[in-house]
Each structure stands twice: as structure tokens, then as C-alpha cells.
Design an enzyme around this catalytic site. Sequence first.
Site, PDB file in Angstrom:
ATOM      1  N   GLU A  29      45.531  33.546  51.814  1.00  0.00           N
ATOM      2  CA  GLU A  29      44.416  34.407  52.194  1.00  0.00           C
ATOM      3  C   GLU A  29      44.220  35.465  51.121  1.00  0.00           C
ATOM      4  O   GLU A  29      45.179  36.122  50.728  1.00  0.00           O
ATOM      5  CB  GLU A  29      44.747  35.143  53.501  1.00  0.00           C
ATOM      6  N   GLN A  47      30.200  40.784  45.823  1.00  0.00           N
ATOM      7  CA  GLN A  47      30.219  39.870  44.684  1.00  0.00           C
ATOM      8  C   GLN A  47      31.654  39.460  44.406  1.00  0.00           C
ATOM      9  O   GLN A  47      32.557  40.291  44.427  1.00  0.00           O
ATOM     10  CB  GLN A  47      29.617  40.546  43.448  1.00  0.00           C
ATOM     11  N   ASP A  48      31.870  38.169  44.169  1.00  0.00           N
ATOM     12  CA  ASP A  48      33.174  37.647  43.759  1.00  0.00           C
ATOM     13  C   ASP A  48      33.065  37.159  42.326  1.00  0.00           C
ATOM     14  O   ASP A  48      32.088  36.480  41.971  1.00  0.00           O
ATOM     15  CB  ASP A  48      33.618  36.472  44.638  1.00  0.00           C
ATOM     16  N   ASN A  49      34.066  37.476  41.503  1.00  0.00           N
ATOM     17  CA  ASN A  49      34.096  37.047  40.105  1.00  0.00           C
ATOM     18  C   ASN A  49      35.398  36.313  39.835  1.00  0.00           C
ATOM     19  O   ASN A  49      36.434  36.661  40.399  1.00  0.00           O
ATOM     20  CB  ASN A  49      34.010  38.259  39.167  1.00  0.00           C
ATOM     21  N   ARG A  59      41.364  42.065  28.882  1.00  0.00           N
ATOM     22  CA  ARG A  59      40.001  42.347  29.346  1.00  0.00           C
ATOM     23  C   ARG A  59      39.996  43.756  29.929  1.00  0.00           C
ATOM     24  O   ARG A  59      40.734  44.058  30.850  1.00  0.00           O
ATOM     25  CB  ARG A  59      39.561  41.337  30.399  1.00  0.00           C
ATOM     26  N   HIS A  62      37.281  48.413  32.003  1.00  0.00           N
ATOM     27  CA  HIS A  62      35.875  48.442  32.399  1.00  0.00           C
ATOM     28  C   HIS A  62      35.650  49.284  33.656  1.00  0.00           C
ATOM     29  O   HIS A  62      36.520  49.387  34.512  1.00  0.00           O
ATOM     30  CB  HIS A  62      35.382  47.022  32.683  1.00  0.00           C
ATOM     31  N   LYS A  71      37.265  47.241  43.747  1.00  0.00           N
ATOM     32  CA  LYS A  71      37.667  45.861  43.464  1.00  0.00           C
ATOM     33  C   LYS A  71      38.926  45.502  44.235  1.00  0.00           C
ATOM     34  O   LYS A  71      39.784  46.348  44.467  1.00  0.00           O
ATOM     35  CB  LYS A  71      37.932  45.673  41.964  1.00  0.00           C
ATOM     36  N   TYR A 131      38.304  38.541  41.502  1.00  0.00           N
ATOM     37  CA  TYR A 131      38.196  39.894  42.029  1.00  0.00           C
ATOM     38  C   TYR A 131      36.894  40.055  42.795  1.00  0.00           C
ATOM     39  O   TYR A 131      35.838  39.599  42.385  1.00  0.00           O
ATOM     40  CB  TYR A 131      38.378  40.971  40.963  1.00  0.00           C
ATOM     41  N   ASP A 167      35.106  45.339  23.893  1.00  0.00           N
ATOM     42  CA  ASP A 167      36.294  46.050  24.356  1.00  0.00           C
ATOM     43  C   ASP A 167      37.000  46.758  23.200  1.00  0.00           C
ATOM     44  O   ASP A 167      37.529  47.855  23.365  1.00  0.00           O
ATOM     45  CB  ASP A 167      37.256  45.098  25.058  1.00  0.00           C
TER      46      ASP A 167
END
Length: 184
Positions: A29, A47-49, A59, A62, A71, A131, A167
Site C-alpha cells: 500500500e 497528481q502522481d509522478n 534529482r 526542487h 509530496k 511521488y 539542477d
Amino acid sequence: MIKVSETSLVGIHLIEGRSFPDDRGFFREIWNEPAYEKCGIVGPYVQDNVSVSKQNVLRGLHYQEPYAQAKLVSVLEGEVLDVAVDIRLGSPTFGQHVAYVLSHTNNLHLSIATGFAHGFYVLSDKAVVIYKCSETYRPECEGGILWSDPDLGIKWPAAPPILAAKDAACPRLRDVPLDRLPKF
């Protein structure tokens, strides 16, 4: 049952998720709204990324301002060093960070409130990171902090990171215009 731990930064929670292994593999889960709400972690997430990265990719760091994103970060495959930095003007922990190893084997997740910069460094050969975000991505609101900002004191792994050009070009936190930072 999930286990939620406070961290040294108000607004950041380390979560030990639920996993159900059997001889076929496992079921995990990522988000269970009633269970998380009981622990004080609430959505909505809109939103899911998913990020797929190879070893030594970094990365981040941000953030989005305005339209800040909370998040919930989880690793589906591999292992990452996940970092959140408090960039909220007026916060007593402004400029401080937390860092945790998240992996598909330790089943740890990081809940990050709005007002934090976020990034991760891939420790394994490959990592698949998912995330959930409380706000949609808006490129015009995107911001970044230099991953190697010496004022932050983040202890990244020794191997040189593989970075996106954007970045590598981010400013130090002290050089970000104040109107581009979230308020506490």
C-alpha cells in the site's frame, strides 16, 4: 498498520508502510487515506509522478512557489537517499534538512509538507520512485536550490552525481529572491 515517525523538521514524517509478502512477491500500500489521516497526514493528492533513474543520478532540489506541492515519496524499486530542505521564510528550521534512505526493501516513505525543497540521489543500479503531489506541476512556478549549497550541509554520497543541466545551474538558497520562497 502504518507507523509514522516525526522528524527534526515540523512537516516532514517518515512512514513505515504496509507490505504483504507471499511466495509470488509482495503487495504494498502506498496511500490509504483513512490510515494516513489518523496519523495526521492528509491529502488531497492530485497528481502522481514516477521517476526512473540510474545509479548516481541526483534529482533536485526542487520546489514550486506559488502553488506549493506537498509530496508523499515512495521507492518501488532500488534505493535512494531522499532529502527535504526547509525553505520557508520565517521558519525556525529554515535552511535545515533531513535525509533518509528509502528503498523497496525497507518500505519507508517520506511525507513532505509544502514549503520544502526536495531531491534524491540514486544509490542502487536503478531506482523507480513514485511521488504523490498535492498540487499539479506548473512549470512557471518551478524553483530549485543548488544540491551542493555548502550552507545546507547535506552529506551526499561521494560519487559525483549525474545532474540535469537545470539542477546544476540552480542558485544557492541565500541567492534565491525572497519573493520566490514560501512563507512559514
